[in-house]
Design a protein around this motif. Structure first.
Motif, short mmCIF file in Angstrom:
data_model
loop_
_atom_site.label_atom_id
_atom_site.label_comp_id
_atom_site.label_asym_id
_atom_site.label_seq_id
_atom_site.Cartn_x
_atom_site.Cartn_y
_atom_site.Cartn_z
N ARG A 130 7.29 30.01 33.49
CA ARG A 130 6.07 29.23 33.26
C ARG A 130 6.43 27.75 33.11
N LYS A 131 5.48 26.90 33.42
CA LYS A 131 5.76 25.47 33.48
C LYS A 131 6.11 24.89 32.12
N ILE B 297 4.31 38.09 39.41
CA ILE B 297 3.69 36.77 39.18
C ILE B 297 2.57 36.89 38.15
N THR B 298 1.82 37.99 38.23
CA THR B 298 0.72 38.21 37.26
C THR B 298 1.28 38.35 35.85
N SER C 33 2.51 34.88 34.64
CA SER C 33 1.45 33.91 34.34
C SER C 33 0.70 34.27 33.07
N THR C 34 0.64 35.58 32.72
CA THR C 34 -0.07 36.01 31.51
C THR C 34 0.86 36.07 30.30
N ALA D 73 2.03 32.70 44.11
CA ALA D 73 1.61 31.70 43.13
C ALA D 73 0.46 30.86 43.67
N LYS E 100 -1.85 29.99 40.78
CA LYS E 100 -1.01 29.88 39.58
C LYS E 100 0.09 28.84 39.75
N GLN E 101 0.05 28.05 40.84
CA GLN E 101 1.14 27.13 41.09
C GLN E 101 1.20 26.00 40.08
N ASN F 110 0.88 26.34 36.77
CA ASN F 110 1.53 26.73 35.51
C ASN F 110 2.77 27.59 35.74
N ILE F 111 3.31 27.62 37.00
CA ILE F 111 4.55 28.35 37.30
C ILE F 111 5.47 27.40 38.07
#
Length: 669
Positions: free
Chosen positions: A121-122, A168-169, A172-173, A190, A195-196, A198-199
């Motif tokens: 995660r970012k 990825i799910t 991201s969660t 992503a 989701k790009q 925050n990843i």
């Protein structure tokens, strides 16, 4: 409009090829290929239900090139691997290479380089590389190569998922700390899932390796056709079009680019500041450093002078070493000019120092070494060994032995010629005198043997002749007289025949014939003797092993050797007859594990009338030696007492190879 029609036609063609076909009109087998059903952009089920992706397009292009019919079987990745092992499919269309997988699968030629990446995660700032994953939860796809990468780090809790989209799910969660998987596929999901932002990807690319079609070893023959197809689509440009179609654009968002450029900008500012400070410091240190360097350069100059002196000493030593050699040495550079010679060569050729740099054709070298041989050594790096030639100089006849070698540099390239020659006139004269002495000694031994062999039957004949007047009326005496006189005369006649064969062997009439047939005919003649001793006879003779010699004389040679071996063998002994083609000649061995011979006997076995047998004459091996030489061969014998004897013979296998029989050492007569 035209471009749309072309694209529509290509799409129709790809769909048509991708449609499962179990057999074509000619009944050809359909190849079932499994692939991941959710691994975009490599392979995935599109929204319209069509199996698409980079791998699918590559396989369809190969199908067009090779004519192979493919049936695609989309499955979850771990099920695709299991289907291959269960024999439900013939191949997997896209698998990354690893040493572990290479022990299980056979791979086609690589048509892509696949890399793995670490996704976090970012807001994560403490995971930067693979080692940082310790004591974390990491998502990986079941059966993916990432499992091999992550398992090497202890303390990682693996969370196995069916697809990289699921990974990825979870990332991201916040249900896992990181995801390790294919970089392009992870970026694709992503972006697809929005989701790009925050990843992010951290660290270097992981495990860049070849990527291609994989089969089990039992289907390895399929790979040759697949490889041909890969080469074909790369050659005609189809592969480049497919690659641009699927990987021509980077999936990363603009914010990711901005972050990267911002990072590099900050880094550049820091580097510029450090460089500026470094330049200031460097200016202060430069004068001091120049002084140090000046001292070092002076030391280096002194060392160079010492090394130059040592080099000159070494060259002087090499020249002294060459001058002390018995042979003459002359070296030619790649232009055919004399580069160096030793003192011995200077004495024989009577050259002066100004000969250095002269063309070899202007020297006396060509008066006894043919120019053509020197030229062949230049052109073809050909080697001439121990060539003998007669050199007439100032009315004097000298015998010169010379060798030519190519002079090669460290890379193996020919850069000149080395001439090595010696005046062997005196040695040849000594050899002639020794040969004459040996011939006279052999002649004396021959006369003693003849006298001994003739005296025995003559004694018997004389005895019967003296008793004949007294016992003429005795029928038994007359019968014995008739039989034994005949035997003794036959014995004398055989002795004369052997002597004639030894002194004047029949001129050979060589032909090329398979050696195995000759040995088979000899063993048929000696089958009874082998059976009586229960011998084991082993033939190791290739069917295509041909020998060039007089067949009748060769039969006599090996008949003598095999009979000697049978006589030397105990019951249940072993006789081995082996032949081997060594390019320029045929090597033949006759080996037994019999009584063997003592070392002093080995020096005399080819001499006439030398035998250790009570009933032997001692001409068999002498005649064998003569016949071997008559057929341009060589013979060698090795033996150990109570362990056996081996005769090794060399013969040409063609009429043009009779002059290249190598010298055979160790009791070569």
């Amino acid at each position: 409009m035209g471009r749309r029609m072309v694209l529509l036609f290509l799409s129709f063609l790809i769909i048509l090829v991708a449609t499962p076909i179990y057999a074509d009109s000619e009944g050809k087998k359909t190849i079932r290929i499994a692939g991941d059903r959710n691994f975009p952009p490599y392979e995935y089920m599109s929204k319209t239900g069509v199996y698409s992706g980079f791998n699918v397009d590559v396989m369809n292009a190969i199908s067009i090139q090779t004519g192979i019919k493919f049936e695609f079987v989309p499955l979850p990745w771990n099920q695709a691997i299991q289907a291959l092992h269960d024999g439900k499919v013939d191949a997997i269309q896209g698998m990354k290479y690893s040493a572990t997988r290479d022990r299980v699968y056979d791979f086609s030629k690589s048509y892509f380089t696949s890399v793995q990446a670490i996704f976090v995660r970012k807001d994560n700032v403490w995971i930067r590389e693979l080692q940082d994953l310790k004591n974390t939860q990491v998502a990986v796809q079941k059966g993916d190569i990432a499992q091999e990468l992550v398992k090497v780090n202890q303390g990682i809790q693996l969370v196995e998922v069916n697809s990289q989209q699921e990974a990825i799910t979870l990332l991201s969660t916040g249900k896992v700390d990181a995801f390790v998987g294919n970089q392009i596929t992870g970026q694709y999901f992503a972006q697809l899932m929005d989701k790009q932002d925050n990843i992010k990807i951290v660290g270097e690319q992981l495990h860049p390796e070849a990527y291609g079609l994989a089969v089990l070893p039992k289907n390895k023959q399929l790979l040759s056709t697949i490889n041909e197809g890969i080469d074909a689509i790369k050659k005609d440009g189809t592969y480049d079009k497919i690659q641009r179609k699927w990987f021509g654009k980077v999936i990363l968002s603009w914010s990711t680019y901005f972050d990267k450029w911002l990072f590099w900008l900050e880094l550049a500012i820091w580097v510029a500041g450090i460089l500026f400070m470094g330049i200031l410091w460097w200016n202060r240190q430069l004068k001091r450093e120049v002084g140090k360097r000046t001292v070092e350069i002076e030391k280096i100059n002194e060392q160079l002078q010492e090394k130059m002196f040592m080099l000159q000493e070494n060259l002087s030593f090499q020249q002294q070493l060459l001058d002390s050699a018995y042979s003459c040495f002359v070296t030619l550079d790649q232009n055919g000019k004399i580069a160096m010679y030793n003192q011995k060569a200077q004495d024989i050729l009577q050259v002066q120092p100004e000969w250095i740099g002269k063309f070899y054709k202007d020297s006396l070298v060509v008066s006894f070494i043919p120019e053509e041989q020197i030229n062949q050594t230049f052109r073809e790096a050909k080697v001439y060994l121990q060539q003998e030639v007669t050199w007439h100089r100032n009315g004097e006849k000298r015998i010169i032995s010379y060798s030519l070698f190519p002079h090669k540099n460290q890379t193996g390239e020919s850069v000149g010629v080395i001439l090595n020659f010696s005046d062997i006139t005196q040695r040849k004269e000594l050899e002639r005198q020794m040969a004459e002495s040996s011939r006279l000694r052999a002649l004396g031994q021959l006369m003693l043997g003849i006298a001994h062999e003739i005296r025995n039957p003559l004694t018997s004949i004389l005895t019967y002749a003296q008793l004949l007047p007294k016992k003429m009326d005795n029928k038994e005496f007359c019968r014995l007289f008739s039989e034994q006189i005949t035997d003794e005369i036959t014995r004398l006649n055989d002795l004369v025949d052997d002597l004639l064969n030894y002194a004047h062997p029949r001129k050979s009439a060589p032909t090329s014939f398979p050696f195995s047939t000759l040995v088979s005919s000899i063993l048929v003649l000696l089958k009874q003797q082998c059976s009586e001793k229960k011998l084991t006879v082993i033939e190791e003779i290739p069917e295509d092993c041909y020998v060039y010699a007089d067949r009748q004389q060769l039969q006599q040679i090996f008949l003598n050797l095999i009979i000697n071996a049978i006589q030397a063998l105990p019951e249940q002994g072993q006789l081995i007859i082996r032949a081997e083609d060594l390019d320029s000649h045929i090597k033949i061995e006759v080996k037994d594990n019999g009584c063997g011979m003592e070392d002093q006997d080995l020096d005399h076995i080819f001499e006439p009338f030398y035998t250790k047998k009570n009933d032997g004459i001692g001409l068999g091996l002498s005649i064998t030696y003569q016949l071997v030489k008559e057929n341009h061969g060589a013979i060698q014998v090795t033996s150990q007492l109570d362990k056996g004897t081996t005769f090794t013979l060399l013969f040409p296998h063609t009429s043009t190879s009779k002059d290249v029989i190598p010298h055979v050492s160790s009791h070569d007569y």
